[in-house]
Design a protein around this motif. Structure first.
Motif, PDB file in Angstrom:
ATOM      1  N   ASP A   1       0.834  -1.207   0.000  1.00  0.00           N
ATOM      2  CA  ASP A   1       0.000   0.000   0.000  1.00  0.00           C
ATOM      3  C   ASP A   1       0.868   1.255   0.000  1.00  0.00           C
ATOM      4  OD1 ASP A   1      -2.531  -1.277   0.080  1.00  0.00           O
ATOM      5  OD2 ASP A   1      -2.295  -1.634   2.233  1.00  0.00           O
ATOM      6  N   VAL A   2       1.763   1.345   0.991  1.00  0.00           N
ATOM      7  CA  VAL A   2       2.583   2.541   1.160  1.00  0.00           C
ATOM      8  C   VAL A   2       4.050   2.142   1.160  1.00  0.00           C
ATOM      9  CG1 VAL A   2       3.182   4.482   2.662  1.00  0.00           C
ATOM     10  CG2 VAL A   2       0.795   3.753   2.460  1.00  0.00           C
ATOM     11  N   LEU A   3       4.788   2.696   0.230  1.00  0.00           N
ATOM     12  CA  LEU A   3       6.233   2.507   0.175  1.00  0.00           C
ATOM     13  C   LEU A   3       6.892   3.756   0.762  1.00  0.00           C
ATOM     14  CD1 LEU A   3       8.673   0.847  -0.885  1.00  0.00           C
ATOM     15  CD2 LEU A   3       8.486   2.180  -3.004  1.00  0.00           C
ATOM     16  N   VAL A   4       7.772   3.569   1.741  1.00  0.00           N
ATOM     17  CA  VAL A   4       8.501   4.682   2.352  1.00  0.00           C
ATOM     18  C   VAL A   4       9.970   4.540   1.974  1.00  0.00           C
ATOM     19  CG1 VAL A   4       9.150   5.827   4.495  1.00  0.00           C
ATOM     20  CG2 VAL A   4       6.868   4.812   4.263  1.00  0.00           C
ATOM     21  N   VAL A   5      10.518   5.571   1.376  1.00  0.00           N
ATOM     22  CA  VAL A   5      11.922   5.560   0.960  1.00  0.00           C
ATOM     23  C   VAL A   5      12.711   6.440   1.924  1.00  0.00           C
ATOM     24  CG1 VAL A   5      13.555   5.958  -0.893  1.00  0.00           C
ATOM     25  CG2 VAL A   5      11.211   5.264  -1.429  1.00  0.00           C
ATOM     26  N   GLY A   6      13.549   5.812   2.727  1.00  0.00           N
ATOM     27  CA  GLY A   6      14.319   6.517   3.740  1.00  0.00           C
ATOM     28  C   GLY A   6      14.264   5.747   5.042  1.00  0.00           C
ATOM     29  N   GLY A   7      15.171   6.088   5.969  1.00  0.00           N
ATOM     30  CA  GLY A   7      15.210   5.334   7.213  1.00  0.00           C
ATOM     31  C   GLY A   7      15.423   6.169   8.452  1.00  0.00           C
TER      32      GLY A   7
ATOM     33  N   ARG B   1      -0.497  -1.602   4.413  1.00  0.00           N
ATOM     34  CA  ARG B   1       0.663  -2.497   4.335  1.00  0.00           C
ATOM     35  C   ARG B   1       1.854  -1.647   3.895  1.00  0.00           C
ATOM     36  NH1 ARG B   1      -2.521  -6.538   0.499  1.00  0.00           N
ATOM     37  NH2 ARG B   1      -3.267  -4.460  -0.067  1.00  0.00           N
ATOM     38  N   VAL B   2       2.874  -1.613   4.735  1.00  0.00           N
ATOM     39  CA  VAL B   2       3.960  -0.645   4.566  1.00  0.00           C
ATOM     40  C   VAL B   2       5.293  -1.360   4.369  1.00  0.00           C
ATOM     41  CG1 VAL B   2       5.170   1.322   5.596  1.00  0.00           C
ATOM     42  CG2 VAL B   2       2.715   0.991   6.045  1.00  0.00           C
ATOM     43  N   LEU B   3       6.060  -0.892   3.384  1.00  0.00           N
ATOM     44  CA  LEU B   3       7.434  -1.335   3.166  1.00  0.00           C
ATOM     45  C   LEU B   3       8.334  -0.117   3.274  1.00  0.00           C
ATOM     46  CD1 LEU B   3       9.705  -3.291   2.269  1.00  0.00           C
ATOM     47  CD2 LEU B   3       9.057  -2.771  -0.106  1.00  0.00           C
ATOM     48  N   LEU B   4       9.371  -0.215   4.111  1.00  0.00           N
ATOM     49  CA  LEU B   4      10.340   0.872   4.270  1.00  0.00           C
ATOM     50  C   LEU B   4      11.679   0.415   3.694  1.00  0.00           C
ATOM     51  CD1 LEU B   4      10.920   3.201   7.269  1.00  0.00           C
ATOM     52  CD2 LEU B   4      12.848   1.856   6.432  1.00  0.00           C
ATOM     53  N   LEU B   5      12.240   1.228   2.802  1.00  0.00           N
ATOM     54  CA  LEU B   5      13.533   0.943   2.178  1.00  0.00           C
ATOM     55  C   LEU B   5      14.582   1.896   2.734  1.00  0.00           C
ATOM     56  CD1 LEU B   5      12.441   0.550  -1.564  1.00  0.00           C
ATOM     57  CD2 LEU B   5      12.796  -1.259   0.132  1.00  0.00           C
TER      58      LEU B   5
ATOM     59  N   PRO C   1      19.293   1.029  -1.474  1.00  0.00           N
ATOM     60  CA  PRO C   1      19.226   2.381  -2.038  1.00  0.00           C
ATOM     61  C   PRO C   1      18.397   2.420  -3.312  1.00  0.00           C
ATOM     62  CG  PRO C   1      21.361   1.398  -2.490  1.00  0.00           C
ATOM     63  CD  PRO C   1      20.645   0.445  -1.589  1.00  0.00           C
ATOM     64  N   VAL C   2      17.452   3.322  -3.364  1.00  0.00           N
ATOM     65  CA  VAL C   2      16.601   3.490  -4.542  1.00  0.00           C
ATOM     66  C   VAL C   2      17.361   4.322  -5.567  1.00  0.00           C
ATOM     67  CG1 VAL C   2      14.458   4.468  -5.423  1.00  0.00           C
ATOM     68  CG2 VAL C   2      14.478   3.241  -3.240  1.00  0.00           C
ATOM     69  N   THR C   3      17.450   3.827  -6.779  1.00  0.00           N
ATOM     70  CA  THR C   3      18.220   4.506  -7.816  1.00  0.00           C
ATOM     71  C   THR C   3      17.360   5.222  -8.844  1.00  0.00           C
ATOM     72  OG1 THR C   3      18.314   2.438  -9.071  1.00  0.00           O
ATOM     73  CG2 THR C   3      20.162   2.917  -7.595  1.00  0.00           C
ATOM     74  N   GLY C   4      16.069   4.946  -8.847  1.00  0.00           N
ATOM     75  CA  GLY C   4      15.203   5.598  -9.811  1.00  0.00           C
ATOM     76  C   GLY C   4      13.751   5.510  -9.396  1.00  0.00           C
ATOM     77  N   ILE C   5      12.934   6.364  -9.990  1.00  0.00           N
ATOM     78  CA  ILE C   5      11.516   6.398  -9.665  1.00  0.00           C
ATOM     79  C   ILE C   5      10.722   6.420 -10.964  1.00  0.00           C
ATOM     80  CG2 ILE C   5      11.435   8.925  -9.512  1.00  0.00           C
ATOM     81  CD1 ILE C   5       9.459   8.480  -7.103  1.00  0.00           C
ATOM     82  N   GLU C   6       9.621   5.700 -10.980  1.00  0.00           N
ATOM     83  CA  GLU C   6       8.778   5.569 -12.171  1.00  0.00           C
ATOM     84  C   GLU C   6       7.479   6.323 -11.919  1.00  0.00           C
ATOM     85  OE1 GLU C   6       6.717   1.850 -14.547  1.00  0.00           O
ATOM     86  OE2 GLU C   6       8.632   1.510 -13.490  1.00  0.00           O
ATOM     87  N   LEU C   7       7.164   7.234 -12.829  1.00  0.00           N
ATOM     88  CA  LEU C   7       5.963   8.061 -12.708  1.00  0.00           C
ATOM     89  C   LEU C   7       5.128   7.948 -13.968  1.00  0.00           C
ATOM     90  CD1 LEU C   7       7.700  11.348 -11.416  1.00  0.00           C
ATOM     91  CD2 LEU C   7       6.529   9.646  -9.992  1.00  0.00           C
ATOM     92  N   GLN C   8       3.823   8.160 -13.799  1.00  0.00           N
ATOM     93  CA  GLN C   8       2.920   8.378 -14.925  1.00  0.00           C
ATOM     94  C   GLN C   8       2.328   9.761 -14.728  1.00  0.00           C
ATOM     95  OE1 GLN C   8       0.042   5.199 -15.079  1.00  0.00           O
ATOM     96  NE2 GLN C   8       1.476   3.752 -16.032  1.00  0.00           N
TER      97      GLN C   8
END
Length: 484
Positions: free
Chosen positions: A3-9, A26-30, A150-157
């Motif tokens: 549901d919610v992706l959080v980028v950062g710690g 439902r949350v995933l933290l990277l 580490p996130v290297t890119g983001i996909e947008l529409q």
């Protein structure tokens, strides 16, 4: 699907993850860092600046919304979004019960920080304890946490978030493949670009000798804050806010490590003496205002000096009146000897100190108030706490610019949504240092970074959960889960 992706710690990311999870998402933290380095700059913090109308547990007296606002207005020189600043201020008055429920503990101000007893709530165990408490709570609530990611890119529409990309990488000797992770909504809380030397060079340019100005900077905060996502969003059309050369930049001990020196490398005796550059000359008013409101301008001031170095000079009278740094100062029995030990031009240095001493007009010295000890006929003046440097031994501390976090960020509003061409994204949100420039155009006052991260982390988490179809049970204004 997540549901919610959080980028950062760090603090903002964890506040967002906790709020979203509390709403049922439902949350995933990277977290880009390994587990042992988790927490970003938040692990180096000590306190949170809090508005309160009356004494509250560890906070004495009162610190009203208007006083907080005026303090922020003064240090930023008006370079702040008042709507967002006031949202941070108001939220700072009602976040601590929520923080306690997630394991954070507070303690009264200790010796050396008593001037903050009215304005700032200190974490028991400091920022590392706060981060550990939040991670324990997040794990207990079922937030998925992935380190070394580490996130290297983001996909947008258009303005809608779709997915993030992680490059192939090696972790503890194991090769991890490239990944694409989709989510219904996303919170970006991955910090500034202070650890990206190339971007700092780009922002600060070259000096008259052709040297890159930023090459002399130390990174007071986390080594993992490279600004990769910030750059990707700006390149993708997200609205930016702030000056890339503005930052929480502190004058720290020149002997500090390149990364993660934290608060113990700060030199806190500036207002008790004078600061000279490598030519032995003063260059700014050391007594302009209380140290918690001015300490974060000194890194930038030193960065503007020849060689980007400075020296904080005190005498025996100042010893015991400031938090001692991790490295001892250089001590000497005479000013000339101190100049020689610091490799400063002796004649110019002694002349500077003697001129300062002669200009001092000492009244009633009181380092807890804007006292009447000042200089007269001296430029730059020292407007408070001016006493002659005449009692050996004399001490000198070498200074270099120490960057905590940068202020260039993503423009947002009270909903924490990322803006594209002036319009908010329906499912992409931002918190912490990635949006702090909306509130901090320049300058800093102690603890306000944690106030911004806590307020907008909580807002972003709630909004991201709502965007994914989950709403907190109570949305009553004034309650912990309230959002604008």
């Amino acid at each position: 699907m997540i549901d919610v992706l959080v980028v950062g710690g760090g603090n903002a990311a964890l506040c967002a993850a906790l709020m979203a999870r509390e709403a049922g998402a439902r949350v995933l933290l990277l977290e880009a860092a390994p587990r042992r380095w988790r927490g970003g700059n938040s692990q180096h913090t000590r306190n949170l600046r809090c508005m309160h109308e009356a004494p509250q547990d560890v906070l004495v007296d009162a610190y009203t919304e208007e006083e907080f606002w005026q303090d922020l207005l003064k240090v930023t020189g008006g370079m702040t979004d008042e709507r967002l600043a006031r949202r941070v201020i108001r939220d700072s008055s009602r976040c601590r019960d929520w923080m306690r429920r997630h394991g954070v503990r507070f303690q009264p101000s200790l010796s050396g920080t008593l001037q903050l007893a009215r304005t700032n709530a200190f974490f028991t165990g400091g920022g590392k304890a706060l981060i550990n408490a939040y991670y324990r709570s997040a794990e207990a609530l079922g937030v998925q946490i992935r380190y070394d990611s580490p996130v290297t890119g983001i996909e947008l529409q258009g303005d809608r978030f779709v997915a993030v990309h992680l490059a192939a990488r090696e972790v503890d000797g194991v090769r991890r493949p490239a990944e694409r992770i989709e989510a219904r909504s996303c919170v970006l809380a991955a910090g500034g670009f202070e650890s990206n030397r190339d971007w700092l060079r780009e922002a600060w340019g070259q000096n008259e000798n052709g040297d890159w100005a930023a090459d002399n900077f130390l990174i007071r905060g986390a080594r993992f804050n490279t600004g990769t996502l910030l750059r990707a969003l700006i390149d993708s059309g997200a609205d930016a806010v702030g000056d890339p050369t503005q930052a929480h930049m502190v004058a720290i001990d020149a002997r500090a490590p390149l990364y993660d020196g934290g608060i113990c490398t700060r030199i806190d005796c500036v207002s008790l003496g004078v600061v000279v550059n490598c030519d032995g000359r003063r260059f700014y008013d050391e007594g302009e205002d209380f140290w918690p409101k001015r300490y974060a301008i000194w890194g930038r001031l030193v960065a503007q000096q020849p060689g980007q170095v400075g020296y904080s000079i005190i005498d025996r009278k100042a010893v015991g009146r400031f938090m001692p740094p991790v490295f001892p100062g250089t001590a000497a029995s005479t000013l000339g000897e101190l100049a020689r030990q610091l490799s400063l031009p002796e004649a110019a240095f002694v002349e500077t100190i003697e001129a300062y001493n002669q200009a001092c007009r000492v009244g009633t010295f009181d380092h807890t108030a804007l006292d009447d000890c000042r200089t007269e006929g001296l430029s730059p003046a020292k407007t408070h706490w001016a006493r002659p440097i005449d009692t050996p031994p004399f001490y000198g501390y070498p200074l270099r610019p120490g960057v905590t976090f940068t202020y260039l960020g993503l423009r947002t509003d009270e909903t924490a949504a990322v803006h594209f061409s002036g319009k908010p994204s329906p499912n992409l949100f931002v918190a912490g240092e990635m949006m702090a420039g909306n509130v901090l155009g320049k300058g800093y006052t102690a603890g306000v970074g944690m106030s911004i991260g806590t307020a907008f982390g909580r807002i972003a988490g709630s909004q991201a959960a709502a965007a994914a179809g989950h709403h907190p049970a109570s949305m009553t204004a004034g309650q912990d889960h309230a959002i604008a």
